[in-house]
Scaffold this motif. Sequence first.
Motif, PDB file in Angstrom:
ATOM      1  N   GLY A 223       0.782  -1.227   0.000  1.00  0.00           N
ATOM      2  CA  GLY A 223       0.000   0.000   0.000  1.00  0.00           C
ATOM      3  C   GLY A 223       0.810   1.272   0.000  1.00  0.00           C
ATOM      4  O   GLY A 223       0.252   2.367   0.054  1.00  0.00           O
ATOM      5  N   VAL A 224       2.131   1.162  -0.098  1.00  0.00           N
ATOM      6  CA  VAL A 224       3.007   2.332  -0.106  1.00  0.00           C
ATOM      7  C   VAL A 224       3.884   2.360  -1.349  1.00  0.00           C
ATOM      8  O   VAL A 224       3.983   3.351  -2.046  1.00  0.00           O
ATOM      9  CB  VAL A 224       3.899   2.358   1.159  1.00  0.00           C
ATOM     10  N   LYS A 225       4.520   1.239  -1.621  1.00  0.00           N
ATOM     11  CA  LYS A 225       5.392   1.105  -2.787  1.00  0.00           C
ATOM     12  C   LYS A 225       4.656   0.327  -3.879  1.00  0.00           C
ATOM     13  O   LYS A 225       3.781  -0.497  -3.596  1.00  0.00           O
ATOM     14  CB  LYS A 225       6.675   0.349  -2.416  1.00  0.00           C
ATOM     15  N   PHE A 226       5.021   0.588  -5.131  1.00  0.00           N
ATOM     16  CA  PHE A 226       4.486  -0.228  -6.211  1.00  0.00           C
ATOM     17  C   PHE A 226       5.630  -0.834  -7.009  1.00  0.00           C
ATOM     18  O   PHE A 226       6.744  -0.329  -7.012  1.00  0.00           O
ATOM     19  CB  PHE A 226       3.542   0.568  -7.120  1.00  0.00           C
ATOM     20  N   TRP A 227       5.366  -1.931  -7.647  1.00  0.00           N
ATOM     21  CA  TRP A 227       6.346  -2.586  -8.500  1.00  0.00           C
ATOM     22  C   TRP A 227       5.584  -3.277  -9.615  1.00  0.00           C
ATOM     23  O   TRP A 227       4.356  -3.300  -9.627  1.00  0.00           O
ATOM     24  CB  TRP A 227       7.199  -3.588  -7.715  1.00  0.00           C
ATOM     25  N   GLY A 228       6.305  -3.829 -10.591  1.00  0.00           N
ATOM     26  CA  GLY A 228       5.595  -4.363 -11.732  1.00  0.00           C
ATOM     27  C   GLY A 228       6.271  -5.528 -12.404  1.00  0.00           C
ATOM     28  O   GLY A 228       7.426  -5.866 -12.131  1.00  0.00           O
ATOM     29  N   THR A 229       5.536  -6.132 -13.304  1.00  0.00           N
ATOM     30  CA  THR A 229       6.052  -7.192 -14.144  1.00  0.00           C
ATOM     31  C   THR A 229       6.681  -6.572 -15.392  1.00  0.00           C
ATOM     32  O   THR A 229       6.661  -5.354 -15.579  1.00  0.00           O
ATOM     33  CB  THR A 229       4.923  -8.146 -14.559  1.00  0.00           C
ATOM     34  N   THR A 230       7.219  -7.410 -16.247  1.00  0.00           N
ATOM     35  CA  THR A 230       7.730  -6.974 -17.534  1.00  0.00           C
ATOM     36  C   THR A 230       7.140  -7.859 -18.622  1.00  0.00           C
ATOM     37  O   THR A 230       6.447  -8.845 -18.345  1.00  0.00           O
ATOM     38  CB  THR A 230       9.266  -7.059 -17.593  1.00  0.00           C
ATOM     39  N   LEU A 231       7.430  -7.535 -19.867  1.00  0.00           N
ATOM     40  CA  LEU A 231       6.952  -8.371 -20.965  1.00  0.00           C
ATOM     41  C   LEU A 231       7.546  -9.768 -20.904  1.00  0.00           C
ATOM     42  O   LEU A 231       6.911 -10.752 -21.278  1.00  0.00           O
ATOM     43  CB  LEU A 231       7.297  -7.715 -22.303  1.00  0.00           C
ATOM     44  N   THR A 232       8.775  -9.868 -20.428  1.00  0.00           N
ATOM     45  CA  THR A 232       9.462 -11.160 -20.410  1.00  0.00           C
ATOM     46  C   THR A 232       9.400 -11.843 -19.057  1.00  0.00           C
ATOM     47  O   THR A 232       9.757 -13.008 -18.942  1.00  0.00           O
ATOM     48  CB  THR A 232      10.934 -10.977 -20.817  1.00  0.00           C
ATOM     49  N   SER A 233       8.982 -11.131 -18.031  1.00  0.00           N
ATOM     50  CA  SER A 233       8.893 -11.717 -16.696  1.00  0.00           C
ATOM     51  C   SER A 233       7.564 -11.294 -16.080  1.00  0.00           C
ATOM     52  O   SER A 233       7.469 -10.280 -15.400  1.00  0.00           O
ATOM     53  CB  SER A 233      10.065 -11.250 -15.820  1.00  0.00           C
ATOM     54  N   SER A 234       6.533 -12.113 -16.334  1.00  0.00           N
ATOM     55  CA  SER A 234       5.179 -11.740 -15.924  1.00  0.00           C
ATOM     56  C   SER A 234       4.732 -12.423 -14.641  1.00  0.00           C
ATOM     57  O   SER A 234       3.579 -12.303 -14.248  1.00  0.00           O
ATOM     58  CB  SER A 234       4.193 -12.078 -17.044  1.00  0.00           C
ATOM     59  N   SER A 235       5.631 -13.127 -13.991  1.00  0.00           N
ATOM     60  CA  SER A 235       5.288 -13.799 -12.745  1.00  0.00           C
ATOM     61  C   SER A 235       6.475 -13.718 -11.794  1.00  0.00           C
ATOM     62  O   SER A 235       7.626 -13.864 -12.225  1.00  0.00           O
ATOM     63  CB  SER A 235       4.937 -15.273 -13.012  1.00  0.00           C
ATOM     64  N   PRO A 236       6.234 -13.431 -10.508  1.00  0.00           N
ATOM     65  CA  PRO A 236       4.922 -13.230  -9.882  1.00  0.00           C
ATOM     66  C   PRO A 236       4.361 -11.856 -10.206  1.00  0.00           C
ATOM     67  O   PRO A 236       5.086 -10.969 -10.650  1.00  0.00           O
ATOM     68  CB  PRO A 236       5.244 -13.348  -8.398  1.00  0.00           C
ATOM     69  N   GLU A 237       3.075 -11.711  -9.945  1.00  0.00           N
ATOM     70  CA  GLU A 237       2.408 -10.436 -10.158  1.00  0.00           C
ATOM     71  C   GLU A 237       2.244  -9.701  -8.837  1.00  0.00           C
ATOM     72  O   GLU A 237       2.075 -10.326  -7.787  1.00  0.00           O
ATOM     73  CB  GLU A 237       1.022 -10.642 -10.779  1.00  0.00           C
ATOM     74  N   PRO A 238       2.258  -8.356  -8.872  1.00  0.00           N
ATOM     75  CA  PRO A 238       1.980  -7.605  -7.651  1.00  0.00           C
ATOM     76  C   PRO A 238       0.500  -7.708  -7.292  1.00  0.00           C
ATOM     77  O   PRO A 238      -0.338  -8.058  -8.129  1.00  0.00           O
ATOM     78  CB  PRO A 238       2.358  -6.170  -8.027  1.00  0.00           C
ATOM     79  N   GLU A 239       0.188  -7.388  -6.050  1.00  0.00           N
ATOM     80  CA  GLU A 239      -1.205  -7.326  -5.619  1.00  0.00           C
ATOM     81  C   GLU A 239      -1.880  -6.092  -6.223  1.00  0.00           C
ATOM     82  O   GLU A 239      -1.232  -5.192  -6.757  1.00  0.00           O
ATOM     83  CB  GLU A 239      -1.278  -7.264  -4.090  1.00  0.00           C
ATOM     84  N   ARG A 240      -3.203  -6.043  -6.079  1.00  0.00           N
ATOM     85  CA  ARG A 240      -3.969  -4.938  -6.635  1.00  0.00           C
ATOM     86  C   ARG A 240      -3.802  -3.671  -5.793  1.00  0.00           C
ATOM     87  O   ARG A 240      -3.647  -3.742  -4.580  1.00  0.00           O
ATOM     88  CB  ARG A 240      -5.450  -5.330  -6.703  1.00  0.00           C
ATOM     89  N   LEU A 241      -3.854  -2.529  -6.453  1.00  0.00           N
ATOM     90  CA  LEU A 241      -3.855  -1.238  -5.789  1.00  0.00           C
ATOM     91  C   LEU A 241      -5.271  -0.959  -5.269  1.00  0.00           C
ATOM     92  O   LEU A 241      -6.246  -1.461  -5.837  1.00  0.00           O
ATOM     93  CB  LEU A 241      -3.421  -0.147  -6.766  1.00  0.00           C
ATOM     94  N   PRO A 242      -5.450  -0.115  -4.233  1.00  0.00           N
ATOM     95  CA  PRO A 242      -4.399   0.616  -3.523  1.00  0.00           C
ATOM     96  C   PRO A 242      -3.850  -0.086  -2.288  1.00  0.00           C
ATOM     97  O   PRO A 242      -2.847   0.358  -1.743  1.00  0.00           O
ATOM     98  CB  PRO A 242      -5.120   1.906  -3.111  1.00  0.00           C
ATOM     99  N   TYR A 243      -4.510  -1.198  -1.847  1.00  0.00           N
ATOM    100  CA  TYR A 243      -4.101  -1.788  -0.567  1.00  0.00           C
ATOM    101  C   TYR A 243      -3.594  -3.217  -0.683  1.00  0.00           C
ATOM    102  O   TYR A 243      -3.292  -3.845   0.307  1.00  0.00           O
ATOM    103  CB  TYR A 243      -5.283  -1.789   0.420  1.00  0.00           C
ATOM    104  N   GLY A 244      -3.519  -3.737  -1.883  1.00  0.00           N
ATOM    105  CA  GLY A 244      -3.177  -5.137  -2.014  1.00  0.00           C
ATOM    106  C   GLY A 244      -4.434  -5.973  -1.919  1.00  0.00           C
ATOM    107  O   GLY A 244      -5.520  -5.577  -2.344  1.00  0.00           O
ATOM    108  N   GLY A 245      -4.337  -7.156  -1.323  1.00  0.00           N
ATOM    109  CA  GLY A 245      -5.489  -8.031  -1.192  1.00  0.00           C
ATOM    110  C   GLY A 245      -6.476  -7.508  -0.158  1.00  0.00           C
ATOM    111  O   GLY A 245      -6.265  -6.479   0.475  1.00  0.00           O
ATOM    112  N   GLY A 246      -7.566  -8.225   0.011  1.00  0.00           N
ATOM    113  CA  GLY A 246      -8.539  -7.819   1.019  1.00  0.00           C
ATOM    114  C   GLY A 246      -9.651  -6.980   0.437  1.00  0.00           C
ATOM    115  O   GLY A 246      -9.918  -6.966  -0.766  1.00  0.00           O
ATOM    116  N   ASN A 247     -10.329  -6.225   1.312  1.00  0.00           N
ATOM    117  CA  ASN A 247     -11.469  -5.432   0.895  1.00  0.00           C
ATOM    118  C   ASN A 247     -11.063  -4.317  -0.051  1.00  0.00           C
ATOM    119  O   ASN A 247      -9.958  -3.768   0.028  1.00  0.00           O
ATOM    120  CB  ASN A 247     -12.171  -4.833   2.107  1.00  0.00           C
ATOM    121  N   GLY A 248     -11.988  -3.944  -0.941  1.00  0.00           N
ATOM    122  CA  GLY A 248     -11.739  -2.843  -1.850  1.00  0.00           C
ATOM    123  C   GLY A 248     -11.967  -1.503  -1.178  1.00  0.00           C
ATOM    124  O   GLY A 248     -12.319  -1.409  -0.003  1.00  0.00           O
ATOM    125  N   ILE A 249     -11.783  -0.447  -1.936  1.00  0.00           N
ATOM    126  CA  ILE A 249     -11.931   0.909  -1.412  1.00  0.00           C
ATOM    127  C   ILE A 249     -13.409   1.281  -1.313  1.00  0.00           C
ATOM    128  O   ILE A 249     -14.233   0.775  -2.079  1.00  0.00           O
ATOM    129  CB  ILE A 249     -11.206   1.926  -2.316  1.00  0.00           C
TER     130      ILE A 249
END
Length: 368
Positions: A223-249
């Motif tokens: 919920g503070v930092k973000f990171w990402g996949t690339t075209l050649t390295s798509s796994s693992p994937e980051p969690e969803r924004l803005p808080y990661g897993g769990g309840n939505g906004i």
Amino acid sequence: MMKNIKRFSVIGIIGLVLLFIQSCDDTTEKFTISQPTAPILAELNFTQLELDAVNTSNPALTLNWDEADYGIQAAVNYTIQFSKDDTFAETVIASTITGKTSVTLSINEVNAAAGNAGLNPFNWSNIYVRIVSSLGTQNSETAASNAIMFSVYPYYNYVYDDYYLVGDATAPGWNNNNNNPALFRDETDSNTFYYTGLWADNGHFKVLETKGLWHPQLGTDDGVKFWGTTLTSSSPEPERLPYGGGNGIPGGFYTLKMNFASKTFTFEAYDATGKTSPASLEIQGSSTANVAMTPLAFDGHIWFATAIHLTPGNIEFVTGASAKWGSTTSFSGVATDGGGAVPVIVEDDYDVWFNDLTGRYIFIPLNL
């Protein structure tokens, strides 16, 4: 008498020892250079250079020069400078090398130098180049060569990255090619992006680099930092924004701010109370015939026009009440009522996005 002689001898020995120690401690190297003789840049065997936007890593030109003379044996630094005029009041450094008297620059390097020097793309313009010599890590004792001039035809080097929303908190849902809204790039800091608008209740989202592709995608784990996949390295994937897993906004208006230098983001509530959208919005100006913009059905404060052809000139965002919103920065910025005309500096087809809550706009070229 013997006692005095011994005393003087001891004192003399001590003095010699101190002198020896002092001389051993002094490790300073001193040398003197002569007034430097500047390098001499050889003329080119052509007068015009058209730059190919396809094969940008190919060599464009080779520069040769006679070495500078500083009167000593030393490795000399050479800086290759470009300028749009022969005074070199404003210089662009294309390359720096040490101990060599020749350099080959790629098409991309020459094109970047031309653009940074202020030359317009897709036009023939004169450009000047020279070599500046120097010594040491501090680049001391500089000496500039003669300048040579040639005419160059640059292509446009679109240096910006663009990003798009996807997710059940956003207008397109989890569809990566559904008119996904663009993030709005800061006009003075290309590492900073914003999106202020309505977000759906109990939703999440991610950020894509290319519409229609799931990777690269950006998300978070904390919920503070973000990171990402690339075209050649798509796994693992980051969690969803803005808080990661769990309840939505909780549904409502928020401002997302992402800094791609620090990889940090904020997601804060935005008070949209009393903020109304214009009844209609058009793009008008010398770059195009009038183009009607369309508000998102999901959030009427976000307007778009897709794949419109713009030529060099300018545009404004004109409301149905004849208010003219604009600014003076190309590609992205913050428009205000009466703020001037947005410059269009290169011809292309563009996706254009405008936010009537913040005045932010972004022009995304589709072919550059």
